[in-house]
Design an enzyme around this catalytic site. Structure first.
Site, PDB file in Angstrom:
ATOM      1  N   SER A  87     -26.519 -21.668 -12.262  1.00 43.06           N
ATOM      2  CA  SER A  87     -25.771 -21.017 -13.339  1.00 43.06           C
ATOM      3  C   SER A  87     -24.769 -21.999 -13.920  1.00 43.06           C
ATOM      4  O   SER A  87     -24.371 -22.967 -13.260  1.00 43.06           O
ATOM      5  CB  SER A  87     -25.034 -19.796 -12.782  1.00 43.06           C
ATOM      6  OG  SER A  87     -24.115 -19.287 -13.717  1.00 43.06           O
ATOM      7  N   TYR A 100     -19.335 -15.706  -6.388  1.00 46.01           N
ATOM      8  CA  TYR A 100     -20.543 -16.018  -7.170  1.00 46.01           C
ATOM      9  C   TYR A 100     -20.593 -17.475  -7.646  1.00 46.01           C
ATOM     10  O   TYR A 100     -21.591 -18.171  -7.399  1.00 46.01           O
ATOM     11  CB  TYR A 100     -20.667 -15.060  -8.353  1.00 46.01           C
ATOM     12  CG  TYR A 100     -21.799 -15.402  -9.294  1.00 46.01           C
ATOM     13  CD1 TYR A 100     -23.121 -15.154  -8.938  1.00 46.01           C
ATOM     14  CD2 TYR A 100     -21.549 -15.994 -10.528  1.00 46.01           C
ATOM     15  CE1 TYR A 100     -24.158 -15.480  -9.790  1.00 46.01           C
ATOM     16  CE2 TYR A 100     -22.574 -16.320 -11.393  1.00 46.01           C
ATOM     17  CZ  TYR A 100     -23.883 -16.062 -11.019  1.00 46.01           C
ATOM     18  OH  TYR A 100     -24.902 -16.395 -11.865  1.00 46.01           O
TER      19      TYR A 100
END
Length: 207
Positions: A87, A100
């Protein structure tokens, strides 16, 4: 061509091992795409141990174990590929997400290291770093609450998938889907982007 499916909770290591065993027993693996992942937006003080554990198990452990268990199968093929989905969050910590981005930093580092380790084999390893994607209506609404930054970085999943596969076969080891976002992440110093991104996520929570 038949599509097979195997529904399982990847937050349980034993399930991951059983899935890998079934795949190895049933198929010759030419491409492994580790796409499963969990996000989450929450104050860290309000996160439960299960919440933290599930993100880490799915994002970190499941990816690592699946890759480890299927790699011997991949190495037997004339040509094989591994694509891990990281990501843009891998390149900056973010308040109110905390776990995350850290998990995606692991995926990026893991993929780069494995790429180097396997560069003289038949298995090519790549990592893709997309931003937020329009996976469903709820996600779109949540991201748009972050303000202009959120709206500008929303990506179409179909476009991301097709571009990633094309770049994988071109042997692009680090796939950047949104070059503008990537450039901003590289240029803007951490002391600026960390509070900016945290404020965007805070707006999402408050909304």
């Amino acid at each position: 061509m038949k599509a097979r499916y195997y529904e399982v909770d990847l937050s349980v290591n034993e399930n991951v091992m059983k899935l890998a065993e079934w795949i190895n027993r049933s198929f010759d693996i030419h491409i492994l795409i580790n796409n499963a992942g969990l996000g989450g937006t929450k104050k860290f003080t309000e996160a439960t141990p299960d919440y933290i554990n599930t993100i880490l198990q799915v994002n970190v452990m499941a990816t690592s174990l699946m890759t480890h268990q299927l790699l011997p199968n991949l190495l037997k093929q004339p040509k094989a590929y591994i694509l891990n989905v990281s990501s843009m969050a891998a390149f900056s910590p973010i308040g109110f997400k905390t776990v995350y981005p850290a998990s995606k930093t692991f995926i990026h580092s893991f993929s780069r290291g494995l790429h180097e380790e396997l560069k003289d084999t038949n298995v090519f390893v790549s990592v893709v770093n997309p931003g937020a994607m329009k996976t469903n209506t709820d996600v779109c609404k949540r991201i748009e609450k972050q303000g202009l930054l959120g709206k500008l970085t929303l990506l179409d999943p179909d476009n991301v998938a097709s571009y990633s596969i094309r770049q994988l076969f071109k042997k692009d080891s680090v796939i950047m889907v949104n070059p503008i976002s990537w450039l901003v992440m590289k240029i803007v110093p951490i002391w600026i982007k960390l509070p900016l991104m945290t404020q965007a996520i805070k707006r999402e929570i408050e909304a």
